[in-house]
Design a protein around this motif. Structure first.
Motif, PDB file in Angstrom:
ATOM      1  N   HIS A  61       0.843  -1.211   0.000  1.00 24.26           N
ATOM      2  CA  HIS A  61       0.000   0.000   0.000  1.00 24.26           C
ATOM      3  C   HIS A  61       0.870   1.250   0.000  1.00 24.26           C
ATOM      4  CE1 HIS A  61       0.797  -0.679   4.249  1.00 24.26           C
ATOM      5  NE2 HIS A  61       0.277   0.489   4.579  1.00 24.26           N
ATOM      6  N   HIS A  63       1.466   3.822   2.131  1.00 27.95           N
ATOM      7  CA  HIS A  63       1.951   4.539   3.318  1.00 27.95           C
ATOM      8  C   HIS A  63       3.471   4.724   3.332  1.00 27.95           C
ATOM      9  CE1 HIS A  63      -1.887   3.715   5.856  1.00 27.95           C
ATOM     10  NE2 HIS A  63      -1.991   4.807   5.129  1.00 27.95           N
ATOM     11  N   ASP A  65       5.758   4.475   5.586  1.00 23.64           N
ATOM     12  CA  ASP A  65       6.624   3.487   6.244  1.00 23.64           C
ATOM     13  C   ASP A  65       6.714   2.192   5.437  1.00 23.64           C
ATOM     14  OD1 ASP A  65       3.892   3.339   6.974  1.00 23.64           O
ATOM     15  OD2 ASP A  65       4.345   2.029   8.669  1.00 23.64           O
ATOM     16  N   HIS A  66       6.241   2.232   4.188  1.00 20.59           N
ATOM     17  CA  HIS A  66       6.403   1.101   3.262  1.00 20.59           C
ATOM     18  C   HIS A  66       7.149   1.515   2.001  1.00 20.59           C
ATOM     19  CE1 HIS A  66       3.722  -1.716   5.492  1.00 20.59           C
ATOM     20  NE2 HIS A  66       3.499  -0.557   6.085  1.00 20.59           N
ATOM     21  N   HIS A 149      -7.553  -0.738   5.574  1.00 18.19           N
ATOM     22  CA  HIS A 149      -6.402   0.044   6.060  1.00 18.19           C
ATOM     23  C   HIS A 149      -6.144   1.183   5.065  1.00 18.19           C
ATOM     24  CE1 HIS A 149      -2.549   0.686   8.109  1.00 18.19           C
ATOM     25  NE2 HIS A 149      -1.982   0.729   6.923  1.00 18.19           N
ATOM     26  N   ASP A 168      -0.129  -4.526   6.502  1.00 22.32           N
ATOM     27  CA  ASP A 168      -0.367  -3.763   7.735  1.00 22.32           C
ATOM     28  C   ASP A 168      -1.548  -4.269   8.556  1.00 22.32           C
ATOM     29  OD1 ASP A 168       1.783  -2.198   7.996  1.00 22.32           O
ATOM     30  OD2 ASP A 168       0.835  -0.307   7.452  1.00 22.32           O
TER      31      ASP A 168
HETATM   32 ZN   LIG Z   1      -0.040   1.323   6.517  1.00 19.02          ZN
END
Ligand SMILES: [Zn+2]
Length: 295
Positions: A61, A63, A65-66, A149, A168
């Motif tokens: 996805h 975000h 932190d990915h 999410h 996540d």
């Molecule tokens: Zn996430």
């Protein structure tokens, strides 16, 4: 924990125990292609894997932190869900999707995104579809859409190793996140149940403990139940009726104020906002004179 190898799949353990702003990644070495999933584990490890060979980058996805070290792979085609692609094309869309409105907040996050998360706009990607199976050569991958999410969140199942990458839906004691503009409580619950029903032998979450070599068992229900616990706390708190400000300053989600304040105050507010919307839609609460009341 150390990196672990399962056949042609490597579980790449993230810095900071895989906690935000890092994650755990997967590295897939097929005969036809090598893939890194969610390149945000560690700059050093990812640089090594890049030397070993990475043909494609896949994302669960959008975000930050990915995608932290996505910039290391700027020459590799990116594969992800089309539904999660817009925020990667333009930082303004990225900030919009988080619901950041004030110029101060937008400025704060834009700076962090560029300086810490190496954000660079991307112009094209190959879109992965639900139920699609991809043969990497000696290793196949089934794409599983798990929205909630984020609208385009994807999980990945590897039948040869019976390994399921949860992304996540991370089974942490904090519980699921569904605070973005396009997140959904209903879809989050449906996705947790969908993942729970997949007959796997190993489970990988993108954060914290990361690898489960035995069925997470009661963790599945505990994780889903956090949604209902948050809701029950909120409903009890609405007796007598409260304003949004009063609700947020009670820290019903996080339990207590946390630092950095800007980050956690915002998170508390958006998660509470999602629960209020959900309860309003269900007709279980009402809004009168800026106060939320139980029906
Ligand atoms: Zn996430």
């Amino acid at each position: 924990m150390q990196d672990r190898q399962f056949g042609r799949i490597c579980f790449v353990y993230g810095e900071n125990g895989g906690k935000y702003p890092f994650n755990h990644s997967l590295y897939l070495k097929g005969d036809k292609a090598s893939v890194i999933i969610d390149p945000a584990c560690s700059q050093e490890k990812l640089a090594r894997l890049k030397d070993e060979g990475v043909d494609w980058v896949w994302l669960s996805h959008w975000h930050e932190d990915h995608i932290r070290y996505l910039n290391l792979f700027e020459n590799c085609p990116l594969w992800m869900s089309g539904r999660d692609f817009p925020p990667l094309t333009d930082i303004r869309i990225f900030l919009d999707w988080y619901g950041l409105e004030s110029p101060d907040q937008r400025g704060y996050w834009e700076k962090i995104m560029i300086e810490e998360f190496n954000y660079q706009p991307i112009s094209q990607a190959r879109f992965l579809a639900d139920n699609e199976t991809i043969d990497l050569g000696g290793l196949s991958v089934q794409i599983i859409a798990t929205p909630g999410h984020t609208p385009g969140h994807l999980s990945f199942f590897f039948p040869e190793e019976e390994l399921l990458f949860l992304g996540d839906y991370d089974l942490t004691s904090f519980g699921p996140w569904y605070g973005d503009v396009a997140s959904s409580i209903e879809e989050t619950i449906a996705s947790i149940r969908k993942l729970k029903a997949i007959p796997a032998r190993r489970w990988v979450a993108a954060h914290n403990s990361g690898l489960y070599e035995e069925n997470p068992g009661s963790l599945w229900d505990a994780y889903e139940n956090i949604v209902y616990e948050r809701e029950n706390k909120l409903l009890s708190f609405l007796e007598p009726p409260k304003t949004l400000g009063e609700i947020c300053s009670a820290w019903l989600i996080y339990g207590k104020p946390r630092e950095p304040k800007e980050f956690f105050e915002f998170n508390e507010k958006v998660l509470i906002g999602k629960h209020l919307d959900y309860l309003l839609r269900q007709g279980r609460i009402m809004k009168q004179d800026n106060r939320y009341a139980r029906v």
